[in-house]
Design an enzyme around this catalytic site. Sequence first.
Site, short mmCIF file in Angstrom:
data_model
loop_
_atom_site.label_atom_id
_atom_site.label_comp_id
_atom_site.label_asym_id
_atom_site.label_seq_id
_atom_site.Cartn_x
_atom_site.Cartn_y
_atom_site.Cartn_z
N TRP A 101 0.84 -1.21 0.00
CA TRP A 101 0.00 0.00 0.00
C TRP A 101 0.87 1.25 0.00
O TRP A 101 0.58 2.23 -0.69
CB TRP A 101 -0.98 -0.01 1.17
N ASP A 168 -1.47 6.66 6.72
CA ASP A 168 -2.54 5.78 6.24
C ASP A 168 -2.81 4.78 7.36
O ASP A 168 -2.03 3.87 7.60
CB ASP A 168 -2.08 5.06 4.97
N LYS A 192 -12.49 -1.70 7.78
CA LYS A 192 -11.84 -2.68 8.68
C LYS A 192 -12.29 -2.42 10.12
O LYS A 192 -13.08 -3.17 10.67
CB LYS A 192 -10.34 -2.64 8.52
#
Length: 358
Positions: A101, A168, A192
């Site tokens: 990511w 992030d 999540k």
Amino acid sequence: MQMHNFNSGPSILPEKVLQQVAASIIDFNNIGLSILEIGHRSTWFEAVLAEAKQLIKQIMQLNDDYEVLFLHGGATTQFLEVPMNLLPANGTAVYFDNGIWGKKAIKEASHFGKVHVAASSADKGHTYINKNYTIPTDAAYLHLTSNNTVEGTQWHQFPTTNVPMVVDMSSDIFSKQEQFSQFKLIYAGAQKNIGAAGVTLVVVHKSILGKVDRYLPPMLDYQQHIANGSMINTPPVISVYITLLTLRWIIEEGGLAEMERRAIERSRLLYSALDSLPLFVPTVAREDRSHMNAVFTLTTTALENEFLAACKQHGMVGIKGHRSVGGLRASMYNAMPLSSVQALVALMTEFNNKHYNN
Ligand code: PMP
């Protein structure tokens, strides 16, 4: 069958939240309309948005220098929105290359200015957090991924720097106590720890905005989103509502201190099984192990499919590793009861005893 949801995202939600969402789809707050039917500019949704913002600020203990936004496009859109808004064309941004990511974020940022990669863990397949770095003091910002969902590593101590930090937090937000004010921008896809897919949380300190000259399309301009209260266009009403319900649940359960206690309890149990059962191999450096995503393999890789089949038979879903790294992964987000990890450990023990040295 009792299911055990180890999905990496979208992933497990609290049972209470699911009940409340289900009821609201038929009749939201006893108004005779579904949450799917109300206008986003109605007083009903205004109240949802206002409370969600207020609870985010409360949980993060942030003052009014910060703005809370609920945006579209996932964390992936933030990979480009961050540099577009914060990186002057002649400026440099510092990134960490600790997983897929972060790599995607680096790729996007490099289109807007210079990227300085402070440290990379690619030499060992991203199985650790490389802490051997120096941060140029004149950088526009520093970006890191607090928890590498795919590789199973997590920052347990963040850098200290005067450079504005952007994080992030998609896969570990609100799973532990944090000094959120050390960051100038925090973003996270909700799917999540804080709700369902469709909404991305962005919390930004206003002082870092308005410093680039390039054209910013309104949908990619934090200042426009702030001016329009996250409603430049129709927001994902139900996703914001699910986030509100999840935030209420976090607070009712005891807040971040309790989320942290549970995360440590769950991950300790799983890692101690991974450390003690010879058939199972944890892949990540001990000090960098994620409390959210445990990544592992089997010494005999040929048995992985058999183990996955056993998991399926016992109602355990989501154990297969990400397609980019293979192996196995168990994600244990906030809503996961300890009993699911206990069930997985029991199955692993049984599987180990059946196959090891046979
Ligand atoms: N960052 C991290 C740490 C992630 O785990 C993910 C994927 N779940 C993303 C970014 C991409 O998120 P999205 O699918 O919401 O764009």
